[in-house]
Every structure is written in structure tokens, then in C-alpha cells.
Write a protein that holds these residues in place. Structure first.
Motif, mmCIF file in Angstrom:
data_model
loop_
_atom_site.group_PDB
_atom_site.id
_atom_site.type_symbol
_atom_site.label_atom_id
_atom_site.label_comp_id
_atom_site.label_asym_id
_atom_site.label_seq_id
_atom_site.Cartn_x
_atom_site.Cartn_y
_atom_site.Cartn_z
ATOM 1 N N GLN A 287 -8.975 30.672 -33.347
ATOM 2 C CA GLN A 287 -7.989 30.876 -32.290
ATOM 3 C C GLN A 287 -7.021 31.987 -32.709
ATOM 4 N N VAL A 288 -6.642 32.835 -31.756
ATOM 5 C CA VAL A 288 -5.798 33.999 -32.049
ATOM 6 C C VAL A 288 -4.454 33.853 -31.334
ATOM 7 N N GLU A 289 -3.383 34.137 -32.083
ATOM 8 C CA GLU A 289 -2.028 34.054 -31.531
ATOM 9 C C GLU A 289 -1.186 35.169 -32.153
ATOM 10 N N LYS A 290 -0.288 35.753 -31.370
ATOM 11 C CA LYS A 290 0.606 36.796 -31.880
ATOM 12 C C LYS A 290 2.045 36.487 -31.488
ATOM 13 N N ILE A 291 2.965 36.791 -32.425
ATOM 14 C CA ILE A 291 4.403 36.625 -32.170
ATOM 15 C C ILE A 291 5.091 37.945 -32.503
ATOM 16 N N ALA A 292 5.957 38.399 -31.594
ATOM 17 C CA ALA A 292 6.649 39.672 -31.823
ATOM 18 C C ALA A 292 7.963 39.695 -31.052
ATOM 19 N N LEU A 293 8.833 40.618 -31.427
ATOM 20 C CA LEU A 293 10.056 40.877 -30.667
ATOM 21 C C LEU A 293 9.755 41.938 -29.627
ATOM 22 N N VAL A 294 9.961 41.578 -28.359
ATOM 23 C CA VAL A 294 9.573 42.437 -27.239
ATOM 24 C C VAL A 294 10.754 42.602 -26.300
ATOM 25 N N GLN A 295 10.847 43.770 -25.689
ATOM 26 C CA GLN A 295 11.900 44.040 -24.709
ATOM 27 C C GLN A 295 11.382 43.741 -23.304
ATOM 28 N N HIS A 297 11.123 44.226 -19.456
ATOM 29 C CA HIS A 297 11.284 45.427 -18.631
ATOM 30 C C HIS A 297 12.487 45.270 -17.699
ATOM 31 N N GLU A 298 13.255 46.346 -17.575
ATOM 32 C CA GLU A 298 14.502 46.289 -16.824
ATOM 33 C C GLU A 298 14.314 45.944 -15.359
ATOM 34 N N ASN A 299 13.118 46.146 -14.819
ATOM 35 C CA ASN A 299 12.925 45.894 -13.396
ATOM 36 C C ASN A 299 12.680 44.405 -13.085
ATOM 37 N N GLN A 300 12.482 43.582 -14.110
ATOM 38 C CA GLN A 300 12.275 42.144 -13.894
ATOM 39 C C GLN A 300 13.633 41.435 -13.837
ATOM 40 N N LYS A 301 14.390 41.765 -12.802
ATOM 41 C CA LYS A 301 15.800 41.362 -12.719
ATOM 42 C C LYS A 301 15.975 39.844 -12.648
ATOM 43 N N GLU A 302 15.152 39.161 -11.861
ATOM 44 C CA GLU A 302 15.300 37.702 -11.738
ATOM 45 C C GLU A 302 15.009 37.012 -13.065
ATOM 46 N N LEU A 303 13.965 37.492 -13.756
ATOM 47 C CA LEU A 303 13.616 36.926 -15.053
ATOM 48 C C LEU A 303 14.725 37.179 -16.068
ATOM 49 N N ILE A 304 15.300 38.375 -16.048
ATOM 50 C CA ILE A 304 16.379 38.727 -16.977
ATOM 51 C C ILE A 304 17.570 37.798 -16.777
ATOM 52 N N GLU A 305 17.932 37.538 -15.523
ATOM 53 C CA GLU A 305 19.058 36.637 -15.239
ATOM 54 C C GLU A 305 18.772 35.218 -15.737
ATOM 55 N N LEU A 306 17.538 34.752 -15.509
ATOM 56 C CA LEU A 306 17.145 33.414 -15.946
ATOM 57 C C LEU A 306 17.233 33.283 -17.468
ATOM 58 N N LEU A 307 16.666 34.265 -18.183
ATOM 59 C CA LEU A 307 16.664 34.227 -19.645
ATOM 60 C C LEU A 307 18.079 34.354 -20.208
ATOM 61 N N ASP A 309 20.916 33.385 -18.684
ATOM 62 C CA ASP A 309 21.648 32.143 -18.409
ATOM 63 C C ASP A 309 21.261 31.040 -19.393
ATOM 64 N N GLN A 310 19.995 30.995 -19.784
ATOM 65 C CA GLN A 310 19.511 29.920 -20.647
ATOM 66 C C GLN A 310 19.508 30.300 -22.128
ATOM 67 N N GLY A 311 20.007 31.489 -22.460
ATOM 68 C CA GLY A 311 20.199 31.884 -23.853
ATOM 69 C C GLY A 311 18.938 32.249 -24.608
ATOM 70 N N TYR A 312 17.922 32.761 -23.905
ATOM 71 C CA TYR A 312 16.653 33.088 -24.563
ATOM 72 C C TYR A 312 16.648 34.479 -25.209
ATOM 73 N N PHE A 313 17.654 35.277 -24.936
ATOM 74 C CA PHE A 313 17.671 36.619 -25.506
ATOM 75 C C PHE A 313 18.130 36.599 -26.960
ATOM 76 N N VAL A 314 17.405 37.308 -27.803
ATOM 77 C CA VAL A 314 17.845 37.581 -29.173
ATOM 78 C C VAL A 314 18.973 38.604 -29.137
ATOM 79 N N ASP A 315 18.830 39.577 -28.238
ATOM 80 C CA ASP A 315 19.822 40.628 -28.029
ATOM 81 C C ASP A 315 19.880 40.857 -26.523
ATOM 82 N N ALA A 316 20.899 40.288 -25.875
ATOM 83 C CA ALA A 316 20.991 40.343 -24.412
ATOM 84 C C ALA A 316 21.176 41.770 -23.904
ATOM 85 N N LYS A 317 21.890 42.588 -24.674
ATOM 86 C CA LYS A 317 22.150 43.963 -24.240
ATOM 87 C C LYS A 317 20.857 44.763 -24.147
#
Length: 580
Positions: A287-295, A297-307, A309-317
Motif C-alpha cells: 500500500q502506498v501513502e504520501k504526506i506533505a505540506l501543500v498550499q 489553491h487560492e481559488n478554493q475560497k469555501e474550502l479555505i474558509e472552512l479550514l 475556521d476549524q484550525g487546519y492550517f499550519v500557516d493560515a497566511k
């Protein structure tokens, strides 16, 4: 920030803690949860906050097929780790390593003898580890671990900075009490790449015994496919040997984890045996799995607001998240238009940096809208992400038409499988963007000077257009169209219509697509029900509906004959099989 990572996770150094012994990890699943937290914390988050201009992983880098790494970041950590859900037996093992003896292995004996035995054991472990550590780190290591048991998982987080400086793998395995401890360092994982490559090539029909010409022509395809099944492009020896070792352990029905972090890919890749209770014999690959720090995309506005609000960002800026992707492997099939697709994304999960909570069902790396926006950026000259063109040139922008065409070629090549599967609505958007750029009169003069490059892009574009039609033929062979079951009459009607269109499009000739057309067509022509019910029946005994089916069947046979003639003339003329 990184020091507080996972501090609120319920199982992080919490529930499974023994008295003065750290976490009590006994199963592979418990170990994986623990090392996920530790490796994310020390190998991804710590460098992100401490290294100037940390190179975040582009979402496209986690999409198969995986690209060759552009740079090696020597100031970032890298490691290889192997874990076994059993005790090690150094003489019986199939790899070489320096043994460490955890005092817990001799716990009963140590209770009955002088504590100097334990001290000697700890000192021996310390000397063994120190001998493999670069000299500049030895003093710091002694200050921290002199007279301490370096094998216990309690000290694993503090040991990680030093384990990351070792050139070879470290080994986690059970001690005599069934708890995971550090059991070995400086392990060399055997890579039987040559035999694996040749066996795999023979199995999928790309090689034949003793045929060197066939081997030379297809070796790179087989190599890439085999490596991608294990989550890697053709890259460093560290990742190649890890992939081959994991495959070997799977065949031996071991319970294991092989984990790799490359200094170039900045991604923690895990190869793992299936969970306990599953039928392991059916699994051909780990089984294959990968973990990484990813940005995000700025156009996913609803997802950005959700994340946010719930504190999922490592770096919100900067909209940075911890992303874990698991993959699905695919058997090779010459009948499949996406012949070189070895891997696809199964799940995407965002990990909360404090609680460790996992958010599923999100689409971070496969968002179609993001891909179309990036395509627009390319043709407008606004794309600024480094791109490796044919492994020979690194492009950092798309200011000139030459750079745009090169990046466009790479983009079309990487996303070909996904574009072939897109719905008509999304595909029409891609066609509109490409046609507006490639057919624009304003660009004719520039394209004349870049004729070969322009034709190269057109050839890839034409290949995608043809592959979409062949993809529809694949579904029609099963009497399905746009996800719905259809009749034999409708199947033949659509198939003859598509083949008639495709016949005129293969002025841009792709031999592999023509071969697949013939394979699909021959299977339909050989359909026993179709032949028994309609084809081998006297027309006088058929209904008008049956006669229409027989007529379309005969038209299909004629079209397949035309495709055979086209292929034969191309082969005899010595034309390149994948060029116009």
C-alpha cells in the motif's frame, strides 16, 4: 508552532504510555500513528518554520505520474526507516544492519544481576550509534544520550535529529516483550532491481526471453511503471531500494512499514503491508501513502474558509496544510487506453496540526477548476512554477512562446490520463483554451519560428483527442455509454460512428491507440452472442432490427480492415509510431 504540533491529539504520547518507558506500541497500526505524528512534526513542520523559504510541495507533484525531482535541498531532512511487527533475528534477516540491544529485551535477567550489565548494554548501543554518526554531531549526541537507553520509543523523538543524519536506514521491531523499540541502524536494503524489472516486463508482455531489441525499446516504460506502482518516479537509489525491499517483504507475507523521506521530494512516502485480517495473498504491491505540506489553491475560497475556521492550517497566511494521500494501484493491461497508468489517487486527508484530527472527502490536488485555471496561466504567460521539460531543461516561467509551448507539452503529458476521463463539459473548457492559443492568428508568426515545438504540442493534443474516443470504445465494448447500459444496436451504431471519425483523425498517427482500436474491435466482432443471433443467420430470417444490426456489424468489420491497412502502411513506411 512546530513544538506544539499534535499536543492535543488523544493518542500522542498519552494513552499508550507505560511507567518511565514511553508509548507502549505493539501493533503496526499503533506504531504508524505514533511515527506519523513524530515524522510530520520533526521532518516537515520543524523545517518549514526554521528553514528560510521552505519549498512547499506543489499539489501536482502528488498526482501520478510522478515527476522527476528538480532540485535536491541538502538543508532539509531525509531518511529511510523499516519497521517489522516481530523480533529481529540478525542471522536470518535478508539485509545487513548494525544491531542495537534494548535493555527491555533482557529485562528478566537484569532484575537478577548487577545493574552494570544494563549499563554496559546501553554503553555498547551508544558506541555503535556514535560510530555511524558524522563527527560533527557526536559531541551533541553524547551530551544528550550518554548513559541513556537510546532504543526506547520514549527517546525516539529526541533521537530523530541524529537518525536523520545517518546515510542508511534505521530499524524498528519488537523486543522480547512485544513492544516496538529501535533495534538497528545503518541498514542496507537490498535492491534486486534487475531481476524484478525483467520478470515484470516478461509478465506484462513488454519483454520476450532473449529479445534484446524488444528489451531496449520497452525497458524505460517497464521501469517507470514498476517504480510508479510503489509511489516513485525513476529517482535515487534510496527510494529504488526501498520500493524493491518492500515488494520482497510483501511476498514473504511480512507485516512491515517501509518509510522514506527524500531531500528532493519533501514528501514522506510509506509502503506498508495490508491491515491485519485482509487477504494479503491478493495484494501484489505494498500500500502506498504520501504526506506533505501543500498550499491550498487560492481559488478554493469555501474550502479555505472552512479550514481556517476549524484550525487546519499550519500557516493560515500561506494556506499551508498537512496533506495525506493514499493511492490505488492498477494492473497493467494492453487493452487500456491509459496503458501507462500505474497509480491513481484513492483518498485525500488533511491532518489537523494540533489535534491530529483527519478531515476526509476534500479535493485538494485533483480540482478540475484549478487545472483549467493553471492551463489559462500557461497560455497567458503567467505560470511561474518550475517545470522539468523532458529531463533536460528546467523552466521557471512562461514569458516567451517557446517556454509556453514547452510547459504546455509537459502539462498535457502529465494530465493526459485525467483529461481522457473528464466529462464533456470540463473537456470542452480545455479545448476552448487550447484552441484559442494554438489557433490564434496573432501567434502564427511566432509558431512558424517554433514549428517543431508547435507540432510536438499539437501531436500531444491530438493524442488526447483520439484517446478520448478510444476510451469511449472501451466502454462501448462492455455495452455502456456515459455510465448507462445500452443495446447491441446502439453499441454498434456508436462504435461505427466513432471509428469513422477516428479514421480521418489519425493523420496524427499513434500506433498504441490504433492497436487498442483493433483489440477492442476484434473483441466485439468475435462476440459469440452477436454472431449466433444476428451475423451467422440468413437475412430472410431476421427482423428489420436484426438486419440493421448485421449491416452495422459488417460496416464495423470494414472499418477495422481500413485501420489494419493504415497501420500496415505506416509500419512498412517506417514512420515513427507516435508522430504525425
Amino acid at each position: 508552532m512546530w513544538k506544539k504540533a499534535f499536543s492535543k491529539a488523544p493518542n500522542y504520547r498519552g494513552k499508550r504510555r507505560g511507567r518511565n518507558r514511553g508509548p507502549q506500541l505493539r501493533t503496526l497500526e499503533e506504531l504508524k500513528e505514533f511515527i506519523d505524528y513524530e515524522h510530520i512534526k520533526h521532518c516537515l513542520l520543524k523545517p518549514y518554520f526554521e528553514v528560510d523559504k521552505y519549498p512547499l510541495v506543489e499539489a501536482r507533484e502528488l498526482l501520478p505520474s510522478f515527476e522527476v525531482d528538480l532540485y535536491e535541498f541538502k538543508n532539509l531532512p531525509g531518511f529511510t526507516m523499516v519497521a517489522f511487527e516481530r523480533q529481529l533475528n540478525s542471522f536470518q534477516e535478508i539485509f545487513q544492519y548494525d544491531t542495537l540491544h534494548a535493555p527491555s529485551e533482557w529485562e528478566d535477567m537484569l532484575k537478577r544481576v548487577n545493574c552494570t550489565v544494563e549499563s554496559n548494554m546501553i554503553a555498547t548501543n551508544t558506541r555503535t550509534f556514535q560510530s555511524r554518526l558524522p563527527k560533527r554531531y557526536r559531541q551533541d549526541f553524547l551530551k544528550k544520550f550518554d548513559c541513556k537507553d537510546i532504543c526506547t520509543m520514549q527517546h525516539y523523538p529526541a533521537m530523530l535529529p541524529f537518525l536523520l543524519e545517518l546515510e542508511r536506514a534505521h530499524i524498528l521491531a519488537h523486543d522480547s516483550s512485544g513492544r516496538f523499540t529501535l533495534q538497528g541502524i545503518y541498514a542496507s536494503l537490498p535492491s534486486n532491481l534487475d531481476s524484478e524489472l525483467k520478470q515484470f516486463g516478461l509478465k506484462i508482455g513488454k519483454f520476450k526471453p532473449g529479445n534484446s531489441i524488444m528489451y531496449e525499446c520497452n525497458r524505460l516504460f517497464v521501469y517507470q511503471f514498476l517504480m510508479e506502482l510503489h509511489g516513485f518516479p525513476i529517482v535515487s537509489e534510496r527510494r529504488t531500494s526501498s520500493a524493491m525491499f518492500a515488494l520482497r517483504l510483501l511476498r514473504q507475507h511480512e507485516r512491515f512499514i517501509v518509510r522514506v523521506l527524500g531531500q528532493s521530494d519533501r514528501t514522506i512516502t510509506t509502503l506498508m503491508s495490508p491491515p491485519e485480517g485482509t487477504h494479503r495473498k491478493r495484494l501484489k504491491h505494498p500500500q502506498v501513502e504520501k504526506i506533505a505540506l501543500v498550499q491550498v489553491h487560492e481559488n478554493q475560497k469555501e474550502l479555505i474558509e472552512l479550514l481556517k475556521d476549524q484550525g487546519y492550517f499550519v500557516d493560515a497566511k500561506k494556506r499551508v496544510v498537512i496533506l495525506r494521500v493514499t493511492y490505488q494501484q492498477h494492473d497493467y493491461s494492453p487493452r487500456n487506453v491509459r496503458e501507462d497508468r500505474a497509480l491513481s489517487v484513492r483518498t485525500q486527508e488533511i491532518i489537523h496540526p494540533l489535534t491530529g484530527e483527519v478531515k476526509e472527502g476534500l479535493n485538494i490536488i485533483q480540482n478540475v477548476r484549478n487545472m483549467i485555471l493553471r492551463l489559462n496561466d500557461i497560455v497567458r504567460g503567467e505560470y511561474r512554477i518550475p517545470v522539468n521539460y523532458k529531463r533536460s531543461e528546467i523552466l521557471t516561467g512562461t514569458d516567451s512562446h517557446e517556454d509556453r509551448l514547452k510547459v504546455l507539452y509537459v502539462w498535457l503529458s502529465k494530465h493526459m490520463h485525467r483529461i481522457v476521463d473528464y466529462s464533456d463539459d470540463y473537456y470542452s473548457q480545455i479545448v476552448r483554451v487550447l484552441d484559442e492559443y494554438l489557433l490564434s492568428p496573432d501567434n502564427y508568426a511566432a509558431f512558424d519560428e517554433l514549428h517543431d515545438l508547435h507540432q510536438e504540442v499539437w501531436a500531444r493534443y491530438g493524442q488526447i483527442q483520439q484517446a478520448r474516443k478510444v476510451r469511449i470504445l472501451e466502454d462501448l465494448r462492455e455495452r455502456k455509454y456515459r455510465g448507462e447500459p445500452i443495446s447491441y444496436h446502439r453499441m454498434l451504431e456508436l462504435m461505427t460512428q466513432i471509428l469513422n471519425e477516428l479514421k480521418y483523425e489519425i493523420v496524427n498517427y499513434f500506433d498504441n491507440l490504433v492497436v487498442k482500436v483493433l483489440i477492442i474491435g476484434n473483441e466485439v466482432v468475435a462476440d459469440s452472442y452477436l454472431r449466433r443471433k444476428y451475423v451467422n443467420v440468413d437475412e430472410k430470417r431476421l427482423s428489420p432490427y436484426g438486419r440493421d444490426i448485421k449491416r452495422m456489424y459488417q460496416l464495423l468489420v470494414m472499418l477495422l480492415d481500413e485501420f489494419r491497412s493504415i497501420r500496415k502502411s505506416r509500419v512498412l513506411s517506417g514512420a515513427s509510431p507516435n508522430q504525425p
